[in-house]
Design a protein around this motif. Sequence first.
Motif, PDB file in Angstrom:
ATOM      1  N   ARG A  80      13.576   0.188  -0.471  1.00 62.96           N
ATOM      2  CA  ARG A  80      12.490   0.226  -1.441  1.00 62.96           C
ATOM      3  C   ARG A  80      13.024  -0.250  -2.772  1.00 62.96           C
ATOM      4  N   ASP A 139      11.535  -4.775  -0.277  1.00 58.06           N
ATOM      5  CA  ASP A 139      10.879  -3.644   0.381  1.00 58.06           C
ATOM      6  C   ASP A 139      10.852  -3.944   1.876  1.00 58.06           C
ATOM      7  N   ASP A 179       5.393  -4.044   4.882  1.00 62.28           N
ATOM      8  CA  ASP A 179       4.243  -3.938   3.992  1.00 62.28           C
ATOM      9  C   ASP A 179       4.006  -2.461   3.702  1.00 62.28           C
ATOM     10  N   HIS A 180       4.600  -1.965   2.616  1.00 66.89           N
ATOM     11  CA  HIS A 180       4.445  -0.556   2.278  1.00 66.89           C
ATOM     12  C   HIS A 180       2.997  -0.228   1.907  1.00 66.89           C
ATOM     13  N   ALA A 181       2.267  -1.212   1.404  1.00 71.15           N
ATOM     14  CA  ALA A 181       0.859  -0.975   1.077  1.00 71.15           C
ATOM     15  C   ALA A 181       0.053  -0.684   2.338  1.00 71.15           C
ATOM     16  N   GLN A 219       0.807   2.759   3.440  1.00 70.33           N
ATOM     17  CA  GLN A 219       0.097   3.736   2.610  1.00 70.33           C
ATOM     18  C   GLN A 219      -1.362   3.853   3.037  1.00 70.33           C
ATOM     19  N   ARG A 220      -1.963   2.742   3.404  1.00 68.71           N
ATOM     20  CA  ARG A 220      -3.354   2.798   3.864  1.00 68.71           C
ATOM     21  C   ARG A 220      -3.470   3.609   5.154  1.00 68.71           C
ATOM     22  N   ASP A 254      -3.229   7.193   4.169  1.00 69.39           N
ATOM     23  CA  ASP A 254      -4.455   7.637   3.504  1.00 69.39           C
ATOM     24  C   ASP A 254      -5.558   7.951   4.514  1.00 69.39           C
TER      25      ASP A 254
END
Length: 282
Positions: free
Chosen positions: A39, A86, A121-123, A126-127, A130
Amino acid sequence: MTRFAYVNGCFQPHADAMIHIEDRGFQFADAIYEVWSVRDGELMDADGHFARLERSLRELRISNPKTEAGYRLVIAELLRRNRVRDGLVYLQISRGRARRDHAFPAATTRPTVVMTAKRLDHAAAQRRADAGVAVISLPDLRWGRRDIKTVNLLPNVLAKQAAAEAGAAEAWLVDASGQVTEGASTNAWIVTADGVLVTRQADHDILHGITRARIMRRAQAMGYTVEERSFSIEEAQTAREAFMTSATSFVTPIVRIDDRPVGNGAPGSVAVELRSAYLELI
């Protein structure tokens, strides 16, 4: 952009990297591996992963071909060449190349060292966190030393495939007594109605997850009670919350187990808080 791998002392284009057909990792799964999440260019929980690497090698009686400083130098260069800020770093060490025979080869046989790095893809992760994910339960068919991080992962592969075919993110493995051991590639947790965090005790039945240990310490520092004990699928399905941890998933809420919702079917507040606290800590 050309990707690079590291094989036995040399950086090579990823597409051209090779090991010998008589490498014992290929023929016998006589090898261990380790994974670090990266990260912002930094290894996460680096010390814990290096300690587990040393333990895995010792348990299989494979000599460690490098010092920690040596690994860190190679990893830094591998990340630079692959422009990874990342993502993750994968390291595999086998007993080496030798004529095919089940018994160990000569002590002079050099271990094979392979390293790769890739972006994540950390995004997207995260999705998923969530929204929460689903898991299925399957019998645990693995060997009796799951605490060693070996490349002998065929039962895990089959479990992951079964989960994918069921539209789930993970499979929770269940032992002969009906108790959950862990996920195919994650550690398993529940939160009881009283707010107690429960995860299987760290013995030979589970991988001693580095993220698991960090989350345990962090949760206790935040005032949570943590119990290391086994639990059944039925207890998990009726728990207040469930979640999984690993070096790449961090803390990911579980909202469904075998087509039954956990809690109200949405990510639980404890898992969400722990994920946020872990990322802030790192």
